[in-house]
Design a protein around this motif. Structure first.
Motif, PDB file in Angstrom:
ATOM      1  N   PHE A  43      14.290   5.850  28.126  1.00  0.00           N
ATOM      2  CA  PHE A  43      14.464   6.790  26.959  1.00  0.00           C
ATOM      3  C   PHE A  43      15.101   5.869  25.832  1.00  0.00           C
ATOM      4  O   PHE A  43      14.912   6.127  24.857  1.00  0.00           O
ATOM      5  CB  PHE A  43      14.975   8.103  27.492  1.00  0.00           C
ATOM      6  CG  PHE A  43      14.169   8.956  28.017  1.00  0.00           C
ATOM      7  CD1 PHE A  43      13.101   9.622  27.595  1.00  0.00           C
ATOM      8  CD2 PHE A  43      14.358   9.313  29.442  1.00  0.00           C
ATOM      9  CE1 PHE A  43      12.348  10.646  28.174  1.00  0.00           C
ATOM     10  CE2 PHE A  43      13.716  10.296  30.101  1.00  0.00           C
ATOM     11  CZ  PHE A  43      12.550  11.053  29.517  1.00  0.00           C
ATOM     12  N   GLN A  44      16.259   5.313  26.232  1.00  0.00           N
ATOM     13  CA  GLN A  44      17.177   4.974  25.298  1.00  0.00           C
ATOM     14  C   GLN A  44      16.503   3.715  24.537  1.00  0.00           C
ATOM     15  O   GLN A  44      16.516   3.579  23.220  1.00  0.00           O
ATOM     16  CB  GLN A  44      18.328   4.406  26.020  1.00  0.00           C
ATOM     17  CG  GLN A  44      19.787   4.202  25.017  1.00  0.00           C
ATOM     18  CD  GLN A  44      19.929   2.914  24.343  1.00  0.00           C
ATOM     19  OE1 GLN A  44      19.430   1.835  24.898  1.00  0.00           O
ATOM     20  NE2 GLN A  44      20.220   2.979  23.210  1.00  0.00           N
ATOM     21  N   LYS A  45      15.789   2.906  25.286  1.00  0.00           N
ATOM     22  CA  LYS A  45      15.049   1.651  24.812  1.00  0.00           C
ATOM     23  C   LYS A  45      14.010   2.231  23.899  1.00  0.00           C
ATOM     24  O   LYS A  45      13.813   1.751  22.599  1.00  0.00           O
ATOM     25  CB  LYS A  45      14.556   0.878  25.833  1.00  0.00           C
ATOM     26  CG  LYS A  45      13.925  -0.364  25.075  1.00  0.00           C
ATOM     27  CD  LYS A  45      13.236  -1.194  26.529  1.00  0.00           C
ATOM     28  CE  LYS A  45      12.189  -2.231  25.823  1.00  0.00           C
ATOM     29  NZ  LYS A  45      11.525  -3.040  26.842  1.00  0.00           N
ATOM     30  N   ASN A  46      13.214   3.089  24.269  1.00  0.00           N
ATOM     31  CA  ASN A  46      12.228   3.606  23.391  1.00  0.00           C
ATOM     32  C   ASN A  46      12.571   4.144  22.049  1.00  0.00           C
ATOM     33  O   ASN A  46      11.952   4.104  21.137  1.00  0.00           O
ATOM     34  CB  ASN A  46      11.210   4.717  24.186  1.00  0.00           C
ATOM     35  CG  ASN A  46      10.107   4.157  25.334  1.00  0.00           C
ATOM     36  OD1 ASN A  46      10.324   2.663  25.373  1.00  0.00           O
ATOM     37  ND2 ASN A  46       9.529   4.811  26.030  1.00  0.00           N
ATOM     38  N   LEU A  47      13.665   5.078  22.073  1.00  0.00           N
ATOM     39  CA  LEU A  47      14.124   5.937  21.155  1.00  0.00           C
ATOM     40  C   LEU A  47      15.194   5.362  20.345  1.00  0.00           C
ATOM     41  O   LEU A  47      15.170   5.672  19.118  1.00  0.00           O
ATOM     42  CB  LEU A  47      14.791   7.178  21.550  1.00  0.00           C
ATOM     43  CG  LEU A  47      13.795   8.197  22.422  1.00  0.00           C
ATOM     44  CD1 LEU A  47      14.493   9.278  23.054  1.00  0.00           C
ATOM     45  CD2 LEU A  47      12.719   8.688  21.611  1.00  0.00           C
ATOM     46  N   GLY A  48      15.803   4.298  20.738  1.00  0.00           N
ATOM     47  CA  GLY A  48      16.900   3.671  19.954  1.00  0.00           C
ATOM     48  C   GLY A  48      18.066   4.551  19.513  1.00  0.00           C
ATOM     49  O   GLY A  48      18.838   4.284  18.824  1.00  0.00           O
ATOM     50  N   VAL A  49      18.188   5.678  20.237  1.00  0.00           N
ATOM     51  CA  VAL A  49      19.253   6.615  20.298  1.00  0.00           C
ATOM     52  C   VAL A  49      20.747   6.093  20.922  1.00  0.00           C
ATOM     53  O   VAL A  49      20.484   5.372  21.924  1.00  0.00           O
ATOM     54  CB  VAL A  49      18.725   7.981  20.508  1.00  0.00           C
ATOM     55  CG1 VAL A  49      18.534   8.078  22.051  1.00  0.00           C
ATOM     56  CG2 VAL A  49      19.888   9.127  20.326  1.00  0.00           C
ATOM     57  N   ALA A  50      21.941   6.398  20.218  1.00  0.00           N
ATOM     58  CA  ALA A  50      22.951   6.208  21.056  1.00  0.00           C
ATOM     59  C   ALA A  50      23.196   6.736  22.522  1.00  0.00           C
ATOM     60  O   ALA A  50      22.583   8.013  22.656  1.00  0.00           O
ATOM     61  CB  ALA A  50      24.045   6.651  20.081  1.00  0.00           C
ATOM     62  N   ARG A  51      23.575   6.065  23.287  1.00  0.00           N
ATOM     63  CA  ARG A  51      23.632   6.441  24.762  1.00  0.00           C
ATOM     64  C   ARG A  51      24.437   7.832  24.859  1.00  0.00           C
ATOM     65  O   ARG A  51      23.989   8.634  25.588  1.00  0.00           O
ATOM     66  CB  ARG A  51      24.392   5.326  25.466  1.00  0.00           C
ATOM     67  CG  ARG A  51      23.666   4.060  25.774  1.00  0.00           C
ATOM     68  CD  ARG A  51      24.397   3.115  26.303  1.00  0.00           C
ATOM     69  NE  ARG A  51      24.605   3.529  27.747  1.00  0.00           N
ATOM     70  CZ  ARG A  51      23.640   3.346  28.836  1.00  0.00           C
ATOM     71  NH1 ARG A  51      22.269   2.846  28.666  1.00  0.00           N
ATOM     72  NH2 ARG A  51      23.920   3.876  30.169  1.00  0.00           N
ATOM     73  N   ASN A  52      25.679   8.062  24.086  1.00  0.00           N
ATOM     74  CA  ASN A  52      26.054   9.278  23.992  1.00  0.00           C
ATOM     75  C   ASN A  52      25.345  10.342  23.570  1.00  0.00           C
ATOM     76  O   ASN A  52      25.265  11.650  24.176  1.00  0.00           O
ATOM     77  CB  ASN A  52      27.436   9.352  23.443  1.00  0.00           C
ATOM     78  CG  ASN A  52      27.364   9.151  22.087  1.00  0.00           C
ATOM     79  OD1 ASN A  52      26.440   8.247  21.717  1.00  0.00           O
ATOM     80  ND2 ASN A  52      28.081   9.911  21.176  1.00  0.00           N
TER      81      ASN A  52
END
Length: 151
Positions: A43-52
């Protein structure tokens, strides 16, 4: 204007829904879950959203019964996020949002991803709200019966 917390008990179903899936990251997580994403890192890789932010949205989606945590399908110690029946019922919402975007946010000939039927490869038909007899319903054909305002 009402605070976000107060909308959780709002008489308007749209307002209540927006408290659960009304930010871009939540719907993008659900979109990716429909595409088979199950792991935090993916999810984090696909979205590029901050982990928090991702952790917060995933927690809220689990708390609201949209996603559930499951043991990893590959037997590792990692957990996976899976759509619940409540989450799966958001499919029509995402398809309608996608089709609205295709119709209004892309220029002629501008490329974008497309949704097709898995078995045939044919484009998914445009979602339409219709009566049982098949007649399409529009805004002029409907009304929202609002609850009376209490003093």
């Amino acid at each position: 204007m009402a605070k976000r917390q107060e909308l959780r008990m709002d008489a308007c179903p749209v307002a209540r829904a927006l408290t659960v899936v009304g930010d871009q990251w939540s719907l993008m997580i659900v979109r990716d879950a429909f595409d088979g994403v199950r792991r935090f890192g993916v999810f984090q890789k696909n979205l590029g959203v901050a982990r928090n932010i991702l952790a917060d949205r995933l927690r809220k989606l689990v708390e609201n019964g949209i996603l559930d945590m499951a043991p990893a399908s590959d037997g590792t110690a990692y957990g996976e996020y899976v759509l619940t029946p409540k989450g799966l019922s958001l499919f029509g919402v995402l398809v309608t949002l996608r089709q609205w975007s295709e119709a209004h946010l892309y220029g002629a000939g501008e490329s974008h991803s497309t949704m097709v039927e898995r078995d045939t490869g044919t484009a998914v038909p445009t979602m339409r709200l219709s009566r049982p007899d098949g007649r399409v319903l529009g805004p002029a054909d409907t009304v929202v019966n609002k609850l009376p305002v209490l003093p």
